[in-house]
Write a protein that holds these residues in place. Structure first.
Motif, PDB file in Angstrom:
ATOM      1  N   PHE A  75       0.879  -1.160   0.000  1.00 27.22           N
ATOM      2  CA  PHE A  75       0.000   0.000   0.000  1.00 27.22           C
ATOM      3  C   PHE A  75       0.918   1.212   0.000  1.00 27.22           C
ATOM      4  O   PHE A  75       2.115   1.091   0.173  1.00 27.22           O
ATOM      5  CB  PHE A  75      -0.940   0.034   1.214  1.00 27.22           C
ATOM      6  N   SER A  76       0.397   2.387  -0.274  1.00 27.35           N
ATOM      7  CA  SER A  76       1.224   3.580  -0.468  1.00 27.35           C
ATOM      8  C   SER A  76       2.098   3.401  -1.711  1.00 27.35           C
ATOM      9  O   SER A  76       1.620   2.866  -2.712  1.00 27.35           O
ATOM     10  CB  SER A  76       2.050   3.870   0.788  1.00 27.35           C
ATOM     11  N   SER A  77       3.386   3.795  -1.656  1.00 24.81           N
ATOM     12  CA  SER A  77       4.198   3.827  -2.879  1.00 24.81           C
ATOM     13  C   SER A  77       5.623   3.362  -2.635  1.00 24.81           C
ATOM     14  O   SER A  77       6.208   3.620  -1.576  1.00 24.81           O
ATOM     15  CB  SER A  77       4.259   5.262  -3.429  1.00 24.81           C
ATOM     16  N   THR A  78       6.168   2.668  -3.625  1.00 21.23           N
ATOM     17  CA  THR A  78       7.613   2.493  -3.740  1.00 21.23           C
ATOM     18  C   THR A  78       8.129   3.747  -4.439  1.00 21.23           C
ATOM     19  O   THR A  78       7.600   4.152  -5.471  1.00 21.23           O
ATOM     20  CB  THR A  78       7.947   1.250  -4.578  1.00 21.23           C
ATOM     21  N   ILE A  79       9.175   4.374  -3.884  1.00 21.64           N
ATOM     22  CA  ILE A  79       9.594   5.692  -4.366  1.00 21.64           C
ATOM     23  C   ILE A  79      11.072   5.690  -4.726  1.00 21.64           C
ATOM     24  O   ILE A  79      11.919   5.235  -3.948  1.00 21.64           O
ATOM     25  CB  ILE A  79       9.325   6.773  -3.298  1.00 21.64           C
ATOM     26  N   ILE A  80      11.378   6.225  -5.913  1.00 26.15           N
ATOM     27  CA  ILE A  80      12.757   6.443  -6.336  1.00 26.15           C
ATOM     28  C   ILE A  80      12.927   7.940  -6.565  1.00 26.15           C
ATOM     29  O   ILE A  80      12.231   8.541  -7.391  1.00 26.15           O
ATOM     30  CB  ILE A  80      13.091   5.654  -7.618  1.00 26.15           C
ATOM     31  N   SER A  92      10.578  -2.394   2.081  1.00 19.25           N
ATOM     32  CA  SER A  92      10.550  -1.301   3.061  1.00 19.25           C
ATOM     33  C   SER A  92      11.938  -0.838   3.493  1.00 19.25           C
ATOM     34  O   SER A  92      12.136  -0.401   4.623  1.00 19.25           O
ATOM     35  CB  SER A  92       9.730  -1.706   4.292  1.00 19.25           C
ATOM     36  N   VAL A  93      12.902  -0.919   2.587  1.00 22.04           N
ATOM     37  CA  VAL A  93      14.221  -0.331   2.831  1.00 22.04           C
ATOM     38  C   VAL A  93      14.142   1.163   2.527  1.00 22.04           C
ATOM     39  O   VAL A  93      13.465   1.588   1.589  1.00 22.04           O
ATOM     40  CB  VAL A  93      15.297  -0.994   1.955  1.00 22.04           C
ATOM     41  N   ASP A 131      15.262  -6.222   4.723  1.00 21.09           N
ATOM     42  CA  ASP A 131      14.024  -5.455   4.809  1.00 21.09           C
ATOM     43  C   ASP A 131      13.982  -4.572   6.057  1.00 21.09           C
ATOM     44  O   ASP A 131      14.591  -4.868   7.082  1.00 21.09           O
ATOM     45  CB  ASP A 131      12.811  -6.399   4.791  1.00 21.09           C
ATOM     46  N   HIS A 132      13.263  -3.460   5.943  1.00 21.91           N
ATOM     47  CA  HIS A 132      13.036  -2.506   7.032  1.00 21.91           C
ATOM     48  C   HIS A 132      14.339  -1.912   7.571  1.00 21.91           C
ATOM     49  O   HIS A 132      14.430  -1.559   8.750  1.00 21.91           O
ATOM     50  CB  HIS A 132      12.228  -3.149   8.167  1.00 21.91           C
ATOM     51  N   THR A 133      15.339  -1.810   6.699  1.00 21.01           N
ATOM     52  CA  THR A 133      16.630  -1.219   7.063  1.00 21.01           C
ATOM     53  C   THR A 133      16.712   0.196   6.508  1.00 21.01           C
ATOM     54  O   THR A 133      16.206   0.470   5.423  1.00 21.01           O
ATOM     55  CB  THR A 133      17.786  -2.065   6.490  1.00 21.01           C
ATOM     56  N   THR A 134      17.364   1.083   7.267  1.00 23.90           N
ATOM     57  CA  THR A 134      17.587   2.451   6.804  1.00 23.90           C
ATOM     58  C   THR A 134      19.078   2.699   6.613  1.00 23.90           C
ATOM     59  O   THR A 134      19.873   2.454   7.518  1.00 23.90           O
ATOM     60  CB  THR A 134      17.031   3.485   7.791  1.00 23.90           C
ATOM     61  N   ILE A 135      19.442   3.160   5.417  1.00 24.88           N
ATOM     62  CA  ILE A 135      20.821   3.559   5.131  1.00 24.88           C
ATOM     63  C   ILE A 135      20.799   5.069   4.928  1.00 24.88           C
ATOM     64  O   ILE A 135      20.203   5.576   3.979  1.00 24.88           O
ATOM     65  CB  ILE A 135      21.367   2.837   3.887  1.00 24.88           C
ATOM     66  N   ASN A 157       7.591  -1.021  -1.331  1.00 30.46           N
ATOM     67  CA  ASN A 157       7.618  -0.018  -0.267  1.00 30.46           C
ATOM     68  C   ASN A 157       9.015   0.510   0.057  1.00 30.46           C
ATOM     69  O   ASN A 157       9.191   1.210   1.055  1.00 30.46           O
ATOM     70  CB  ASN A 157       6.962  -0.535   1.015  1.00 30.46           C
ATOM     71  N   SER A 158      10.012   0.193  -0.762  1.00 26.62           N
ATOM     72  CA  SER A 158      11.318   0.807  -0.550  1.00 26.62           C
ATOM     73  C   SER A 158      11.271   2.262  -0.986  1.00 26.62           C
ATOM     74  O   SER A 158      10.506   2.647  -1.882  1.00 26.62           O
ATOM     75  CB  SER A 158      12.403   0.056  -1.330  1.00 26.62           C
TER      76      SER A 158
END
Length: 332
Positions: free
Chosen positions: A226-231, A264-265, A281-285, A246-247
């Motif tokens: 749901f929502s958006s994968t964003i580049i 969800s990165v 997954d679910h990691t923030t760099i 969801n990244s």
């Protein structure tokens, strides 16, 4: 028609320091050791200086901190950054893109509700779906599919075999190379209640891609659950890269070939991901961080930090470990 330039023409583009001269017309760039007399080459570091004397190139673009003599009927152009200067030369010699004999090929299937901007070109066997919007100057090469309600900004180029699924939003001046997949289902499954199978989790979001994004051949950007994968704007993505549902990528990130983001990165601005690196997954760099090639990131990475290895950790610590292991092995 074959292009050729004098050394003076070349330097007019680069505005560097011309040392020596050559009467040879330059017909293209080439590597130092492969160059012929009609080629210009480049020297970006001291390790390549030794090849100049034996090279047949009539000219070279070199970093201004290098001490090199041009030689007879040969010229050097000193610049601050030889790699960036060579990019300008490559633009000079860049051959034209494949031509369209007709702007919209008669075999293209375009839904009646689609909005096609001025100057768009749509190749053979393309499909443009319901309520799609193409901005001015968009180019779809043959066999591209753009599904319902997708919006593509002006001057974006989409190469053959690419599929853009429904509801995606694409910015302007993007380039998608052959066989890119944008907006396919994210990979979401859970064990069924009876434990005898897997339940597919519907993926109802979309993909949002900013301006000036380039995506290499056979790469995939999955739509969100749901929502958006964003580049973000200005990101550059190599061939065979996976970006999961969801990244979120910030601005001007780089991902090299065979790397991948799990679901969800989040990447900050200017993050660099080396080839074959994988991100949990679910990691923030965070912004400005670098992940070395082949690394496996299993936790958050601080801004500006370089990590390496599997599991990835501070690059200096990992290199010390590798040295220690090598010394240990030699004693056995």
């Amino acid at each position: 028609m074959k292009k050729s330039y004098s050394i003076e023409d070349i330097n007019a583009v680069l505005n560097g320091e011309l040392i020596g001269t050559t009467s040879q017309l330059i017909e293209g760039p080439e590597e130092l050791q492969k160059a012929k007399t009609h080629h210009i080459t480049f020297i970006g570091s001291t390790k390549y200086v030794k090849y100049w004397a034996e090279s047949k190139a009539c000219a070279a673009i070199i970093n201004d901190n290098l001490n090199v003599e041009p030689g007879e009927n040969r010229a050097l152009i000193k610049v601050k950054n030889a790699d960036l200067a060579m990019a300008k030369i490559l633009e000079l010699f860049n051959p034209p893109a494949p031509e369209f004999t007709i702007d919209i090929h008669p075999t293209a299937v375009i839904h009646d509700t689609a909005k096609i901007g001025k100057g768009c070109k749509i190749g053979a066997n393309c499909y443009v779906g319901k309520d799609v919007e193409l901005g001015n100057g968009v180019i779809l090469y043959p066999n591209v599919c753009v599904f319902d309600e997708t919006i593509i900004g002006e001057n974006t180029i989409v190469w053959s075999g690419t599929v853009i699924r429904e509801r995606c939003i694409i910015g302007s001046h993007c380039i998608f190379h052959t066989n890119v997949s944008i907006g396919a289902d994210g990979f979401g499954y859970r064990p069924s209640d009876d434990g005898r199978g897997l339940v597919k989790i519907p993926q109802i979001g979309n993909v949002i891609i900013g301006h000036y994004v380039e995506i290499g051949a056979n790469s995939c950007v999955d739509r969100a659950k749901f929502s958006s994968t964003i580049i973000g704007d200005g990101c550059k993505i190599d061939n065979l890269v996976q970006i999961a549902h969801n990244s979120i990528m910030g601005r001007s990130c780089i991902m090299a070939g065979h790397s991948g983001l799990a679901g969800s990165v989040t990447l900050g601005d200017g993050v660099i991901i080396g080839g074959s690196a994988s991100i949990k997954d679910h990691t923030t760099i965070h912004s400005g961080a670098t992940v070395g090639a082949g690394s496996g990131v299993v936790g958050d990475v601080e801004a500006g930090k370089t990590v390496l290895g599997y599991p990835a950790q501070d690059a200096r610590d990992m290199l010390k470990q590798w040295v220690a292991v090598r010394r240990f092995m030699k004693t056995q």
